[in-house]
Design a protein around this motif. Structure first.
Motif, PDB file in Angstrom:
ATOM      1  N   ALA A  55       0.819  -1.211   0.000  1.00 22.22           N
ATOM      2  CA  ALA A  55       0.000   0.000   0.000  1.00 22.22           C
ATOM      3  C   ALA A  55       0.854   1.264   0.000  1.00 22.22           C
ATOM      4  CB  ALA A  55      -0.944   0.002   1.201  1.00 22.22           C
ATOM      5  N   ARG A  56       2.052   1.158   0.574  1.00 25.19           N
ATOM      6  CA  ARG A  56       2.962   2.312   0.615  1.00 25.19           C
ATOM      7  C   ARG A  56       3.835   2.411  -0.631  1.00 25.19           C
ATOM      8  NH1 ARG A  56       4.083   0.157   5.748  1.00 25.19           N
ATOM      9  NH2 ARG A  56       6.211  -0.177   5.060  1.00 25.19           N
ATOM     10  N   GLY A  57       3.663   1.465  -1.597  1.00 32.75           N
ATOM     11  CA  GLY A  57       4.344   1.629  -2.864  1.00 32.75           C
ATOM     12  C   GLY A  57       5.240   0.509  -3.348  1.00 32.75           C
ATOM     13  N   ALA A  58       5.471  -0.533  -2.550  1.00 33.89           N
ATOM     14  CA  ALA A  58       6.303  -1.646  -3.019  1.00 33.89           C
ATOM     15  C   ALA A  58       5.598  -2.337  -4.180  1.00 33.89           C
ATOM     16  CB  ALA A  58       6.561  -2.640  -1.896  1.00 33.89           C
ATOM     17  N   ARG A  59       6.340  -2.643  -5.226  1.00 37.97           N
ATOM     18  CA  ARG A  59       5.747  -3.241  -6.419  1.00 37.97           C
ATOM     19  C   ARG A  59       6.395  -4.555  -6.849  1.00 37.97           C
ATOM     20  NH1 ARG A  59       2.363  -0.709  -4.808  1.00 37.97           N
ATOM     21  NH2 ARG A  59       1.247   1.023  -5.731  1.00 37.97           N
ATOM     22  N   THR A  60       7.453  -4.977  -6.162  1.00 38.79           N
ATOM     23  CA  THR A  60       8.120  -6.236  -6.496  1.00 38.79           C
ATOM     24  C   THR A  60       8.456  -6.989  -5.213  1.00 38.79           C
ATOM     25  OG1 THR A  60      10.366  -5.308  -6.410  1.00 38.79           O
ATOM     26  CG2 THR A  60       9.206  -5.180  -8.548  1.00 38.79           C
ATOM     27  N   VAL A  61       8.744  -8.275  -5.380  1.00 36.00           N
ATOM     28  CA  VAL A  61       9.172  -9.094  -4.243  1.00 36.00           C
ATOM     29  C   VAL A  61      10.447  -8.492  -3.647  1.00 36.00           C
ATOM     30  CG1 VAL A  61      10.006 -11.375  -3.563  1.00 36.00           C
ATOM     31  CG2 VAL A  61       8.082 -11.185  -5.144  1.00 36.00           C
ATOM     32  N   ALA A 112      -2.462 -10.082  -6.149  1.00 40.48           N
ATOM     33  CA  ALA A 112      -3.834  -9.920  -5.672  1.00 40.48           C
ATOM     34  C   ALA A 112      -4.145  -8.471  -5.322  1.00 40.48           C
ATOM     35  CB  ALA A 112      -4.062 -10.808  -4.453  1.00 40.48           C
ATOM     36  N   THR A 113      -3.174  -7.760  -4.824  1.00 38.59           N
ATOM     37  CA  THR A 113      -3.382  -6.377  -4.415  1.00 38.59           C
ATOM     38  C   THR A 113      -3.336  -5.419  -5.602  1.00 38.59           C
ATOM     39  OG1 THR A 113      -2.377  -6.872  -2.276  1.00 38.59           O
ATOM     40  CG2 THR A 113      -2.549  -4.558  -2.884  1.00 38.59           C
ATOM     41  N   LEU A 114      -2.438  -5.678  -6.542  1.00 39.34           N
ATOM     42  CA  LEU A 114      -2.191  -4.718  -7.613  1.00 39.34           C
ATOM     43  C   LEU A 114      -2.945  -4.995  -8.898  1.00 39.34           C
ATOM     44  CD1 LEU A 114       1.648  -4.341  -7.110  1.00 39.34           C
ATOM     45  CD2 LEU A 114      -0.177  -2.840  -6.267  1.00 39.34           C
TER      46      LEU A 114
END
Length: 65
Positions: free
Chosen positions: A19-25, A51-53
């Motif tokens: 939610a704070r912006g992480a987009r990769t593992v 699931a989130t993005l």
């Protein structure tokens, strides 16, 4: 529920990170250390990211009201 047992990182922490912006593992790992130990949880982290993005098919349905 714990996702990463190596560093005791739960799903709520990972969801918050996303939610704070992480987009990769890798980004989740840099912030939380999840997935940086044995690596066994990386698939679960990827699933949470997807699931989130991922856009939902429900987003295209008309609103009821």
């Amino acid at each position: 529920m714990y996702v990463c047992m190596c560093f005791a990182v739960c799903d709520r922490t990972i969801r918050s990170c996303i939610a704070r912006g992480a987009r990769t593992v890798e980004e989740v790992g840099e912030i939380t250390e999840a997935g940086t130990g044995c690596g066994g949880c990386q698939g679960h982290i990827d699933t949470l990211l997807t699931a989130t993005l991922a856009p939902s098919v429900l987003d295209d349905l008309p609103a009821t009201g």
